[in-house]
Motif scaffolding. Structure first.
Motif, short mmCIF file in Angstrom:
data_model
loop_
_atom_site.label_atom_id
_atom_site.label_comp_id
_atom_site.label_asym_id
_atom_site.label_seq_id
_atom_site.Cartn_x
_atom_site.Cartn_y
_atom_site.Cartn_z
N LYS A 142 34.91 38.34 -106.22
CA LYS A 142 35.05 38.03 -107.63
C LYS A 142 33.71 37.57 -108.19
O LYS A 142 33.00 36.79 -107.58
N LEU A 149 32.84 35.90 -115.26
CA LEU A 149 33.84 36.13 -116.29
C LEU A 149 33.14 36.21 -117.65
O LEU A 149 32.38 35.32 -118.01
N ARG A 180 36.58 40.34 -116.28
CA ARG A 180 36.13 39.77 -115.01
C ARG A 180 35.38 40.85 -114.22
O ARG A 180 35.88 41.94 -114.00
#
Length: 259
Positions: free
Chosen positions: A12, A15, A87
């Protein structure tokens, strides 16, 4: 629609959210317009009660009320934009919209298009707006990322462009090595030539790629353009330049071997 599951996208990353200050300002502006127009509607209604209402006055009342309603609806609509964000992941992105999440792995992005335009602000200064349109194999609709809405959108777009190029470059180079053409809409690349709608040009006479005023030009060795198209209509521009560079390097290596 692809089920939301970010496990397939790897690590990840950052954002990117909408410009909340801008959205709130626009939303409050619409709200102010709604209040002002509604107050005007009440005033005209009161005026109509003082005497006989004519057709013009009734039309003004209706138009004022509709403007107020429009402003109120737009205020609610713009307020929903606060939930929009994107994201970034190692192998793709997820776009969080008003009603759904859109999963976009780099491997499923078929075409991406850059659109760069300048807009003159009220202060007289010019502002450059970048938009990246994405055609995915998993969705019918086009997904757009715009610096007009997202904070740091240009950085995000460049990351997406690099991700798509990195994912597909080796596959396309392997296709070329088999003697097959690869296509970028109206332009096709082969290990021996560049094909355009009007014909083709050998790599020995290929001069390179230039980008001027939002136009992509392919030029020959004499620096003369032999093909041009808007950047916003040219798919996977970065990937195209990487593939052409790969082919040119191969031809240069072959020349050195012959010498």
């Amino acid at each position: 629609m692809v089920q939301y599951d970010d496990s397939q996208l790897g690590d990840k990353g950052k954002l990117y959210s909408v410009n909340k200050g801008k959205v709130l300002t626009i939303s409050l502006l619409y709200g102010f317009v709604a209040i002002l127009m509604s107050a005007g509607c009440v005033y005209f209604t009161w005026k109509a009660q003082q005497g006989k209402a004519d057709v013009l006055l009734i039309s003004q009342m209706i138009a004022t009320g509709m403007c107020g309603l429009f402003g109120f609806v737009m205020m609610l609509w713009k307020g929903k934009d606060l939930s929009e964000k994107v994201r970034l992941y190692q192998n793709g992105i997820i776009v969080f919209g008003r009603k759904k999440e859109i999963l976009l792995p780099y491997s499923r992005m078929d075409r991406i298009y850059w659109n760069i335009r300048s807009k003159r602000k009220w202060s007289g200064k010019e502002k450059t707006i970048h938009t990246l349109s994405i055609d995915s194999l998993d969705y019918d609709e086009e997904i757009s990322l715009s610096s007009k809405r997202l904070v740091g959108a240009k950085e995000l777009m460049e990351q997406v462009e690099r991700g798509v190029s990195s994912w597909r470059l080796d596959i396309l180079c392997e296709t070329l090595s088999k003697g097959e053409e690869i296509h970028f809409d109206d332009v096709s690349l082969h290990i021996d030539y560049v094909r355009i709608p009007d014909g083709y040009i050998n790599w020995s006479n290929f001069g390179g790629i230039t980008l001027q005023n939002g136009m992509v030009y392919l030029i020959n060795k004499q620096d003369e353009p032999f093909y041009g198209v808007k950047l916003s209509k040219f798919p996977n521009f970065s990937l195209f330049t990487n593939v052409t560079q790969h082919i040119c390097e191969q031809h240069e290596q072959q020349k050195e071997i012959v010498v």
